[in-house]
Design a protein around this motif. Sequence first.
Motif, PDB file in Angstrom:
ATOM      1  N   UNK A 171       0.845  -1.192   0.000  1.00  0.00           N
ATOM      2  CA  UNK A 171       0.000   0.000   0.000  1.00  0.00           C
ATOM      3  C   UNK A 171       0.879   1.240   0.000  1.00  0.00           C
ATOM      4  N   UNK A 172       0.447   2.273  -0.706  1.00  0.00           N
ATOM      5  CA  UNK A 172       1.157   3.554  -0.732  1.00  0.00           C
ATOM      6  C   UNK A 172       0.120   4.667  -0.777  1.00  0.00           C
ATOM      7  N   UNK A 173       0.241   5.644   0.140  1.00  0.00           N
ATOM      8  CA  UNK A 173      -0.644   6.807   0.155  1.00  0.00           C
ATOM      9  C   UNK A 173       0.166   8.024  -0.279  1.00  0.00           C
ATOM     10  N   UNK A 174      -0.173   8.554  -1.455  1.00  0.00           N
ATOM     11  CA  UNK A 174       0.487   9.764  -1.954  1.00  0.00           C
ATOM     12  C   UNK A 174      -0.269  10.986  -1.447  1.00  0.00           C
ATOM     13  N   UNK A 175       0.477  11.903  -0.858  1.00  0.00           N
ATOM     14  CA  UNK A 175      -0.122  13.117  -0.275  1.00  0.00           C
ATOM     15  C   UNK A 175       0.521  14.325  -0.932  1.00  0.00           C
ATOM     16  N   UNK A 176      -0.092  14.894  -1.976  1.00  0.00           N
ATOM     17  CA  UNK A 176       0.513  16.043  -2.660  1.00  0.00           C
ATOM     18  C   UNK A 176       0.692  17.256  -1.751  1.00  0.00           C
ATOM     19  N   UNK A 177      -0.181  17.454  -0.775  1.00  0.00           N
ATOM     20  CA  UNK A 177      -0.078  18.625   0.095  1.00  0.00           C
ATOM     21  C   UNK A 177       1.142  18.540   0.990  1.00  0.00           C
ATOM     22  N   UNK A 178       1.502  17.309   1.388  1.00  0.00           N
ATOM     23  CA  UNK A 178       2.679  17.139   2.254  1.00  0.00           C
ATOM     24  C   UNK A 178       3.927  16.774   1.473  1.00  0.00           C
ATOM     25  N   UNK A 179       3.826  16.646   0.137  1.00  0.00           N
ATOM     26  CA  UNK A 179       4.959  16.235  -0.692  1.00  0.00           C
ATOM     27  C   UNK A 179       5.596  14.958  -0.143  1.00  0.00           C
ATOM     28  N   UNK A 180       4.757  14.001   0.204  1.00  0.00           N
ATOM     29  CA  UNK A 180       5.276  12.766   0.790  1.00  0.00           C
ATOM     30  C   UNK A 180       4.459  11.569   0.333  1.00  0.00           C
ATOM     31  N   UNK A 181       5.009  10.394   0.647  1.00  0.00           N
ATOM     32  CA  UNK A 181       4.313   9.130   0.343  1.00  0.00           C
ATOM     33  C   UNK A 181       4.569   8.185   1.505  1.00  0.00           C
ATOM     34  N   UNK A 182       3.506   7.604   2.034  1.00  0.00           N
ATOM     35  CA  UNK A 182       3.604   6.659   3.145  1.00  0.00           C
ATOM     36  C   UNK A 182       3.306   5.253   2.629  1.00  0.00           C
ATOM     37  N   UNK A 183       4.197   4.303   2.966  1.00  0.00           N
ATOM     38  CA  UNK A 183       4.107   2.961   2.402  1.00  0.00           C
ATOM     39  C   UNK A 183       4.175   1.911   3.494  1.00  0.00           C
ATOM     40  N   UNK A 184       3.509   0.784   3.240  1.00  0.00           N
ATOM     41  CA  UNK A 184       3.582  -0.384   4.123  1.00  0.00           C
ATOM     42  C   UNK A 184       3.423  -1.638   3.277  1.00  0.00           C
ATOM     43  N   UNK A 185       4.196  -2.682   3.617  1.00  0.00           N
ATOM     44  CA  UNK A 185       4.178  -3.892   2.809  1.00  0.00           C
ATOM     45  C   UNK A 185       3.817  -5.127   3.613  1.00  0.00           C
ATOM     46  N   UNK A 186       3.214  -6.091   2.914  1.00  0.00           N
ATOM     47  CA  UNK A 186       2.863  -7.378   3.512  1.00  0.00           C
ATOM     48  C   UNK A 186       3.461  -8.479   2.648  1.00  0.00           C
ATOM     49  N   UNK A 187       4.763  -8.707   2.848  1.00  0.00           N
ATOM     50  CA  UNK A 187       5.445  -9.770   2.108  1.00  0.00           C
ATOM     51  C   UNK A 187       5.622  -9.497   0.632  1.00  0.00           C
ATOM     52  N   UNK A 188       5.568  -8.224   0.220  1.00  0.00           N
ATOM     53  CA  UNK A 188       5.596  -7.875  -1.206  1.00  0.00           C
ATOM     54  C   UNK A 188       6.950  -7.288  -1.589  1.00  0.00           C
ATOM     55  N   UNK A 189       7.387  -7.441  -2.859  1.00  0.00           N
ATOM     56  CA  UNK A 189       8.643  -6.822  -3.297  1.00  0.00           C
ATOM     57  C   UNK A 189       8.620  -5.307  -3.071  1.00  0.00           C
ATOM     58  N   UNK A 190       9.789  -4.708  -2.778  1.00  0.00           N
ATOM     59  CA  UNK A 190       9.842  -3.280  -2.447  1.00  0.00           C
ATOM     60  C   UNK A 190       9.518  -2.397  -3.653  1.00  0.00           C
ATOM     61  N   UNK A 191       8.910  -1.238  -3.419  1.00  0.00           N
ATOM     62  CA  UNK A 191       8.613  -0.314  -4.515  1.00  0.00           C
ATOM     63  C   UNK A 191       9.879   0.400  -4.982  1.00  0.00           C
ATOM     64  N   UNK A 192       9.740   1.137  -6.068  1.00  0.00           N
ATOM     65  CA  UNK A 192      10.859   1.883  -6.649  1.00  0.00           C
ATOM     66  C   UNK A 192      10.408   3.322  -6.838  1.00  0.00           C
ATOM     67  N   UNK A 193      11.290   4.254  -6.528  1.00  0.00           N
ATOM     68  CA  UNK A 193      11.005   5.676  -6.704  1.00  0.00           C
ATOM     69  C   UNK A 193      11.959   6.240  -7.739  1.00  0.00           C
ATOM     70  N   UNK A 194      11.410   6.875  -8.752  1.00  0.00           N
ATOM     71  CA  UNK A 194      12.201   7.483  -9.812  1.00  0.00           C
ATOM     72  C   UNK A 194      12.107   8.996  -9.643  1.00  0.00           C
ATOM     73  N   UNK A 195      13.241   9.627  -9.272  1.00  0.00           N
ATOM     74  CA  UNK A 195      13.270  11.069  -9.055  1.00  0.00           C
ATOM     75  C   UNK A 195      13.971  11.748 -10.220  1.00  0.00           C
ATOM     76  N   UNK A 196      13.452  12.893 -10.677  1.00  0.00           N
ATOM     77  CA  UNK A 196      14.122  13.626 -11.760  1.00  0.00           C
ATOM     78  C   UNK A 196      15.543  14.011 -11.362  1.00  0.00           C
ATOM     79  N   UNK A 197      16.495  13.591 -12.203  1.00  0.00           N
ATOM     80  CA  UNK A 197      17.882  13.949 -11.960  1.00  0.00           C
ATOM     81  C   UNK A 197      18.556  13.152 -10.874  1.00  0.00           C
TER      82      UNK A 197
END
Length: 563
Positions: A442-468
């Motif tokens: 699960x991932x909750x994207x919060x544009x107002x806080x410029x953040x993302x909160x994540x939690x996993x249940x035995x799942x492969x890790x996510x990937x973040x692609x940042x400009x530059x």
Amino acid sequence: MTSSPPPSWPFADDASPVVRQLIEGTTAAVVVLDEQLRHLYVNPAWVRVSGVPAEAFSGRTLREVLPDVHCPDDVMRQVLADGEPREVTLTGTTHVASPPRGRRLWRAVYHRLELPGWGVCLAGVGVEISDLRRYLDDLETAHLRLALLDAAATRVGTTLDIETTCVELAELLVPSLADAAAAGIVEEDFHGAPPPPPGVVRLRKMKGSVPPELEWQLRQLGGPGPHVDLPRGSAARHCMNTGRPWLGNLASEELFQKVTVDPERAAIFRRSGIHSLLIVPLVAAGRSIGVVLLGRAGASEPFTEDDVETVQGLAARAAVSIDSARRYSREHTMALELQRALLSEPSSPHPGTEVAARYLPSGRRVLVGGDWYDSLPLPGSRTLLVMGDVMGHGFHAAVAMSQYRSLLRTVAASGMVVEKILDEFDRRAVHLGLDRLTTCLLAVMDPQADSCTLAGAGHPPPVLVRPGAGTEVLWLPAGPPIGTGLGGYESVTVPMERGATLLLYTDGLVERRGTDIDVSLQELAALRLPADGALDDLLDTLLSGMANGAYEDDVAILAARRP
């Protein structure tokens, strides 16, 4: 009938009675010829097998008496010249009409003799081996039939593809049993085209096997379209209705028209040189699913009953493969439609979030599976992103996936934080008694806080692609799969500036046989993914960079970005 004294009996009058009894009483054919190969004597055995009276042979050559029997005169003249005995083979037809013998075969030995009053002569002794030859021919035919049936087990039905199976059947039949062969398969889905008239069966024309000189002409037989319609009364329709083959050897115009139901197409058969036709139904599970049509042309012999039996055996094996391929194709289509329905394209719940997704079936099978994703709007312009993978494959996994997806939507509507959502999700899954576990991210994207909160249940890790800043694997606290009842999930919050893209995926993207998953994750982190441009372009780059041939497992990917 017996022969009379000279000239029918060229031996000396004082010849041993035993010798004469042997010559005239033997079942072997005995002849005596002069130096011009004209008959001086024939014994009763040769009279019986030839069907010609003894006096008809006197003073005449074999060719003059039995023009349809071939004998190598040159070999016989060599015997006269050097005195060395030689074996020869005689073949042909005789005047014996009952019972019909057809083409006959003799093996004979010729010797040079000098007889008192007759000079140099040629004596031949022969026995008929027609029955032996027929036995050997029958044995060879049986071996051919067994070889073809054995080849069918490995050469026909190598794939779950109807077109390929029909081509494999046609190529096995030509040139072993026919000069041209093609199959037609009953069409059940008309793909938007008008259905055939009532009482008419429509066949889909499959690519056949024909020699190049016949290909252009025979292509016209089925008409210009990909189908051919069979009305009642046609030969192919009769085959399908009865489940029995139809044979037209040395076919007349009337028989050709029973096959083509069209005088113009009957003329095409004539122009192509085809003289004999064989139609065999393709029967599977007690019903006809099509026909296979064979033709012989030019100097080829008409079809025999052995040919018909052999083709029936081959058609029966091919029909099972074709029916399996057709059922697989139907189930495949249904499965993909079900998968699309279950994995509806995610929307953009809030203007501040852009999402895109891909689902790729594995290369080993194309069926529904347990991979799933979702995106849900939350209060405060937040977006909940979901990626899950039910253990197992097939319809049972898909059913469990649908249950998990619906359950998670219900739990997420409560507004709890992500780790609490996973706890409640796990508890309810155990209460429902779902028999398959699922991993989840699960991932909750919060544009107002410029953040993302994540939690996993035995799942492969996510990937973040940042400009530059390249690609980063986000390692999360380990948590048990959903359905275990263990709970205890933890969350991580990471900054997520504008233009950054979050990638959630199932393990089919990074798991490969013989490769450690950490190595695959390092390869994923090393990919140069385009941070700008369309998300679809980013997903294309990701899939092409991670693919090593066909994926061994289903792959689902969900990408989300703050535009």
